[in-house]
Design a protein around this motif. Structure first.
Motif, PDB file in Angstrom:
ATOM      1  N   PRO A  88      18.649   1.727 -25.625  1.00  0.00           N
ATOM      2  CA  PRO A  88      18.668   0.412 -24.578  1.00  0.00           C
ATOM      3  C   PRO A  88      17.515   0.223 -23.759  1.00  0.00           C
ATOM      4  CG  PRO A  88      19.640   2.552 -23.750  1.00  0.00           C
ATOM      5  CD  PRO A  88      19.308   2.834 -25.023  1.00  0.00           C
ATOM      6  N   ASN A  89      16.520   1.124 -23.926  1.00  0.00           N
ATOM      7  CA  ASN A  89      15.171   0.888 -23.224  1.00  0.00           C
ATOM      8  C   ASN A  89      13.690   1.482 -24.076  1.00  0.00           C
ATOM      9  OD1 ASN A  89      15.482   3.720 -22.849  1.00  0.00           O
ATOM     10  ND2 ASN A  89      14.920   3.841 -20.706  1.00  0.00           N
ATOM     11  N   LEU A  90      14.173   1.927 -25.421  1.00  0.00           N
ATOM     12  CA  LEU A  90      12.799   2.217 -26.077  1.00  0.00           C
ATOM     13  C   LEU A  90      12.687   1.340 -27.556  1.00  0.00           C
ATOM     14  CD1 LEU A  90      10.805   4.600 -26.631  1.00  0.00           C
ATOM     15  CD2 LEU A  90      12.482   5.862 -27.729  1.00  0.00           C
ATOM     16  N   PHE A  91      11.483   0.909 -27.655  1.00  0.00           N
ATOM     17  CA  PHE A  91      11.232  -0.058 -28.616  1.00  0.00           C
ATOM     18  C   PHE A  91      10.005   0.405 -29.376  1.00  0.00           C
ATOM     19  CE2 PHE A  91      13.466  -1.753 -24.948  1.00  0.00           C
ATOM     20  CZ  PHE A  91      14.391  -2.699 -25.410  1.00  0.00           C
ATOM     21  N   VAL A  92       9.840  -0.385 -30.575  1.00  0.00           N
ATOM     22  CA  VAL A  92       8.762   0.188 -31.510  1.00  0.00           C
ATOM     23  C   VAL A  92       8.124  -1.056 -32.222  1.00  0.00           C
ATOM     24  CG1 VAL A  92      10.303   0.361 -33.523  1.00  0.00           C
ATOM     25  CG2 VAL A  92       8.283   1.715 -33.324  1.00  0.00           C
ATOM     26  N   ALA A  93       6.704  -0.943 -32.285  1.00  0.00           N
ATOM     27  CA  ALA A  93       6.005  -2.150 -32.843  1.00  0.00           C
ATOM     28  C   ALA A  93       5.140  -1.666 -33.624  1.00  0.00           C
ATOM     29  CB  ALA A  93       5.567  -3.149 -31.849  1.00  0.00           C
ATOM     30  N   GLY A  94       4.179  -2.578 -34.597  1.00  0.00           N
ATOM     31  CA  GLY A  94       3.047  -2.318 -35.201  1.00  0.00           C
ATOM     32  C   GLY A  94       3.566  -1.398 -36.522  1.00  0.00           C
ATOM     33  N   GLU A  95       2.380  -0.372 -36.677  1.00  0.00           N
ATOM     34  CA  GLU A  95       2.547   0.526 -37.897  1.00  0.00           C
ATOM     35  C   GLU A  95       3.462   1.531 -37.717  1.00  0.00           C
ATOM     36  OE1 GLU A  95      -1.546   2.092 -37.957  1.00  0.00           O
ATOM     37  OE2 GLU A  95      -2.395   0.333 -38.353  1.00  0.00           O
ATOM     38  N   MET A  96       4.128   1.721 -36.662  1.00  0.00           N
ATOM     39  CA  MET A  96       5.235   2.891 -36.265  1.00  0.00           C
ATOM     40  C   MET A  96       6.411   2.096 -36.948  1.00  0.00           C
ATOM     41  SD  MET A  96       4.589   4.920 -32.804  1.00  0.00           S
ATOM     42  CE  MET A  96       5.788   5.811 -33.276  1.00  0.00           C
ATOM     43  N   MET A  97       6.503   0.953 -37.290  1.00  0.00           N
ATOM     44  CA  MET A  97       7.788   0.529 -37.859  1.00  0.00           C
ATOM     45  C   MET A  97       7.439  -0.563 -38.934  1.00  0.00           C
ATOM     46  SD  MET A  97       7.406  -3.095 -36.993  1.00  0.00           S
ATOM     47  CE  MET A  97       8.852  -3.685 -37.422  1.00  0.00           C
ATOM     48  N   ALA A  98       6.207  -0.728 -39.418  1.00  0.00           N
ATOM     49  CA  ALA A  98       5.722  -1.515 -40.652  1.00  0.00           C
ATOM     50  C   ALA A  98       6.623  -1.154 -41.754  1.00  0.00           C
ATOM     51  CB  ALA A  98       4.389  -1.577 -40.761  1.00  0.00           C
ATOM     52  N   GLY A  99       7.063   0.108 -42.005  1.00  0.00           N
ATOM     53  CA  GLY A  99       7.712   0.291 -43.159  1.00  0.00           C
ATOM     54  C   GLY A  99       9.124  -0.334 -43.490  1.00  0.00           C
ATOM     55  N   ASN A 100       9.707  -1.174 -42.291  1.00  0.00           N
ATOM     56  CA  ASN A 100      10.858  -1.797 -42.408  1.00  0.00           C
ATOM     57  C   ASN A 100      10.491  -3.060 -43.134  1.00  0.00           C
ATOM     58  OD1 ASN A 100      13.054  -0.669 -40.106  1.00  0.00           O
ATOM     59  ND2 ASN A 100      11.244  -0.452 -39.489  1.00  0.00           N
ATOM     60  N   VAL A 101       9.367  -3.521 -43.122  1.00  0.00           N
ATOM     61  CA  VAL A 101       8.959  -4.842 -43.759  1.00  0.00           C
ATOM     62  C   VAL A 101       8.089  -4.396 -45.188  1.00  0.00           C
ATOM     63  CG1 VAL A 101       7.512  -6.947 -43.774  1.00  0.00           C
ATOM     64  CG2 VAL A 101       8.730  -6.267 -41.748  1.00  0.00           C
ATOM     65  N   LEU A 102       7.217  -3.334 -45.153  1.00  0.00           N
ATOM     66  CA  LEU A 102       6.532  -2.888 -46.280  1.00  0.00           C
ATOM     67  C   LEU A 102       6.987  -1.363 -46.837  1.00  0.00           C
ATOM     68  CD1 LEU A 102       3.007  -3.666 -44.688  1.00  0.00           C
ATOM     69  CD2 LEU A 102       4.064  -4.977 -46.771  1.00  0.00           C
ATOM     70  N   GLY A 103       7.785  -1.618 -47.882  1.00  0.00           N
ATOM     71  CA  GLY A 103       8.254  -0.219 -48.300  1.00  0.00           C
ATOM     72  C   GLY A 103       7.202   0.164 -49.301  1.00  0.00           C
ATOM     73  N   LYS A 104       6.493  -0.684 -49.997  1.00  0.00           N
ATOM     74  CA  LYS A 104       5.344  -0.483 -50.554  1.00  0.00           C
ATOM     75  C   LYS A 104       4.360  -1.755 -50.931  1.00  0.00           C
ATOM     76  CE  LYS A 104       6.739  -1.343 -55.496  1.00  0.00           C
ATOM     77  NZ  LYS A 104       7.286  -0.725 -56.735  1.00  0.00           N
ATOM     78  N   GLY A 105       3.061  -1.523 -51.274  1.00  0.00           N
ATOM     79  CA  GLY A 105       2.403  -2.697 -51.464  1.00  0.00           C
ATOM     80  C   GLY A 105       1.788  -3.262 -50.136  1.00  0.00           C
ATOM     81  N   TYR A 106       1.139  -4.458 -50.407  1.00  0.00           N
ATOM     82  CA  TYR A 106       0.323  -5.239 -49.290  1.00  0.00           C
ATOM     83  C   TYR A 106      -0.224  -6.291 -49.697  1.00  0.00           C
ATOM     84  CZ  TYR A 106      -2.196  -5.553 -44.786  1.00  0.00           C
ATOM     85  OH  TYR A 106      -2.703  -5.976 -43.500  1.00  0.00           O
ATOM     86  N   THR A 107      -0.323  -7.458 -48.807  1.00  0.00           N
ATOM     87  CA  THR A 107      -0.944  -8.621 -49.046  1.00  0.00           C
ATOM     88  C   THR A 107      -1.716  -9.049 -47.852  1.00  0.00           C
ATOM     89  OG1 THR A 107      -0.556 -10.765 -49.912  1.00  0.00           O
ATOM     90  CG2 THR A 107       1.102 -10.143 -48.072  1.00  0.00           C
ATOM     91  N   ALA A 108      -2.992  -9.461 -47.891  1.00  0.00           N
ATOM     92  CA  ALA A 108      -3.982  -9.629 -47.012  1.00  0.00           C
ATOM     93  C   ALA A 108      -3.363 -10.227 -45.771  1.00  0.00           C
ATOM     94  CB  ALA A 108      -5.074 -10.390 -47.397  1.00  0.00           C
ATOM     95  N   GLY A 109      -3.397  -9.573 -44.598  1.00  0.00           N
ATOM     96  CA  GLY A 109      -3.268 -10.252 -43.351  1.00  0.00           C
ATOM     97  C   GLY A 109      -1.704  -9.915 -42.832  1.00  0.00           C
ATOM     98  N   ILE A 110      -0.946  -9.173 -43.729  1.00  0.00           N
ATOM     99  CA  ILE A 110       0.656  -8.960 -43.269  1.00  0.00           C
ATOM    100  C   ILE A 110       0.833  -8.058 -42.266  1.00  0.00           C
ATOM    101  CG2 ILE A 110       0.742  -7.526 -44.970  1.00  0.00           C
ATOM    102  CD1 ILE A 110       3.656 -10.072 -43.986  1.00  0.00           C
ATOM    103  N   GLY A 111      -0.252  -7.058 -42.151  1.00  0.00           N
ATOM    104  CA  GLY A 111      -0.031  -5.840 -41.250  1.00  0.00           C
ATOM    105  C   GLY A 111      -0.371  -6.624 -39.575  1.00  0.00           C
ATOM    106  N   MET A 112      -1.156  -7.450 -39.419  1.00  0.00           N
ATOM    107  CA  MET A 112      -1.396  -8.331 -38.219  1.00  0.00           C
ATOM    108  C   MET A 112      -0.140  -9.025 -38.012  1.00  0.00           C
ATOM    109  SD  MET A 112      -4.158  -7.022 -36.629  1.00  0.00           S
ATOM    110  CE  MET A 112      -4.453  -8.138 -35.548  1.00  0.00           C
TER     111      MET A 112
END
Length: 484
Positions: free
Chosen positions: A426-450
């Protein structure tokens, strides 16, 4: 008591802190690094991948949602949460006005940044200017910012955040005093574990040659991402997502520093020539796709080679067609001489290049398009931009895996909530690299991290404030960044 505690000092953390403050929350931000190294990996970035349906200020033509999604789908091989990915994509179309309000400036892509004038908005002054602008805005709005503040533990009560244990800076070589900071809500945005050499060893293990591949990895980003908070959360039973060996990993100059080399250590001529390992053998298609879409696979490819080393080989015809590296390459007038200088097996290396040269089917060379220059009768193939390496002098650049950030992280949803046994906190949230694996299981494309950090940093900040009954002003205009 603090209303919203934000742990981290990069783009995602700053976006969360600013959004929570705009909603009226009393906010404190904890940055583990000293002030001079603040900003995490964001200080090394340079652009944001943006969806847009029409030309927009620094962006040309259009980059619609479905094309963005297909680009992401291709590089991840389907290892992505489509719902969260599309939230990221849509948010990227509307965040720049808010960023400008906090002092971020944009500029058109430089001539050396191939193929991204349509898809990526570049920060004027790079990532360091971006994080400095956000910190100035945070201080102006009254956000408390503390440096040298490493969070060593998190106190939870049935999935609810209670307090953080914070270690102060060392005093005369002894650990600093530990302080307990309570808050009504918290955002975790403290990055991955790429700078933790022991954890990298644990994740990658030994290969069949008895080598520890991760011992030869260089860290493109901050030395302060040790994964302390990530490990703490995993030990406390948080729902986890991602493979610990998956990361934004680029083939960078082997002569780069161990930490904080950033973008300038990248070698951008791979698609113009061939890449060989220490045995003088090619091992992957160098012309598979445009470099901004495929550059991040090469770190992992090199990591899988003997000694975790490779060499990018070009001839004189490619000079001037790519962003020049910081360090000069090795130059020779013959292939045999080049092999000697690189300490590669001469016969094998020369044969590799000569076999490749004979296999080239040169059509109309065009490095700005997926052209019709390819190889035939050689493995691996080269799909595009295949031209004989035959015009001296020849040039070579040594490659090592360069880790930017790891993808192992915390599972979340459209509210950026941290999950325990499938139930959102109810009151703890996550952002950035600590949750990027939800979107990036592998690979990368320029600018997606930001894009991920900006989207979910803003969502986390809005939701943290909402947990206290505070509404962000954008919600009243029908543009609620809490749900995108």
């Amino acid at each position: 008591m603090i209303d919203v505690l934000v742990i981290g000092g990069g783009n995602a953390a700053l976006c969360a802190a600013l959004m929570a403050r705009e909603a009226g929350a009393n906010v404190m931000l904890l940055e583990a690094s000293p002030k001079e190294w603040r900003g995490g990996n964001s200080q090394h970035t340079r652009n944001l991948r943006c969806m847009h349906d029409d030309p927009q200020d620094v962006l040309i033509e259009s980059y619609p949602e479905d094309e963005y999604w297909q680009d992401l789908l291709k590089v991840t091989g389907g290892m992505t949460d489509e719902k969260l990915a599309r939230i990221t994509i849509r948010a990227s179309s509307s965040c720049r006005d808010w960023m400008r309000k906090h002092g971020v400036h944009f500029q058109p892509s430089l001539s050396g940044a191939l193929h991204v004038a349509r898809t990526n908005a570049f920060f004027m002054g790079g990532g360091k200017a971006l994080v400095n602008a956000y910190f100035r805005s945070a201080e102006r709005l009254g956000i408390q910012v503390r440096y040298n503040a490493e969070v060593t533990d998190i106190e939870l009560d049935n999935g609810r955040f209670v307090a953080a244990q914070v270690a102060g800076p060392e005093v005369e070589g002894r650990p600093g005093p530990v302080e307990r900071i309570e808050a009504r809500a918290c955002v975790l945005a403290a990055g991955g574990f790429e700078s933790n050499r022991e954890w990298l060893r644990e994740a990658w293990g030994q290969n069949e040659n008895g080598e520890w591949p991760s011992d030869n990895f260089l860290i493109r980003g901050t030395r302060f991402n040790q994964g302390v908070l990530l490990r703490q959360m995993i030990d406390k039973g948080v729902d986890v997502i991602g493979d610990p060996t998956q990361a934004h990993m680029v083939a960078i100059d082997a002569r780069a520093p161990l930490y904080d080399g950033g973008i300038c250590t990248r070698i951008d001529c791979v698609s113009l020539g061939v890449v060989v390992n220490r045995d003088g053998q090619r091992f992957y298609d160098e012309g598979e796709d445009f470099w901004p879409k495929r550059y991040a696979i090469w770190g992992r490819l090199v990591a899988q080679q003997p000694g975790q080393v490779g060499f990018s080989i070009i001839d004189q015809t490619s000079i001037g067609r790519f962003m020049p590296p910081v360090f000069p390459g090795t130059k020779a007038n013959t292939l045999d001489e080049l092999a000697g200088k690189l300490q590669l097996p001469r016969e094998a290396f020369v044969k590799t290049i000569e076999d490749y040269n004979r296999a080239c089917r040169v059509g109309t060379f065009d490095h700005t398009a997926l052209d019709d220059c390819y190889t035939e009768g050689v493995m691996p193939i080269k799909s595009h931009w295949a031209r004989p390496i035959s015009t001296p002098p020849f040039h070579a650049y040594p490659l090592r895996p360069g880790v930017t950030f790891t993808y192992l992280g915390l599972k979340t949803d459209e509210t950026a909530a941290v999950h325990f046994a499938g139930k959102p906190s109810p009151n703890l949230f996550v952002a950035g690299e600590m949750m990027a694996g939800n979107v990036l299981g592998k690979g990368y494309t320029a600018g997606i991290g930001m894009a991920i950090g900006t989207a979910f940093g803003r969502i986390a900040g809005v939701q943290a404030a909402a947990a206290l009954g505070l509404q962000h002003p954008s919600a009243s205009t029908g543009n609620d960044h809490g749900t995108v």
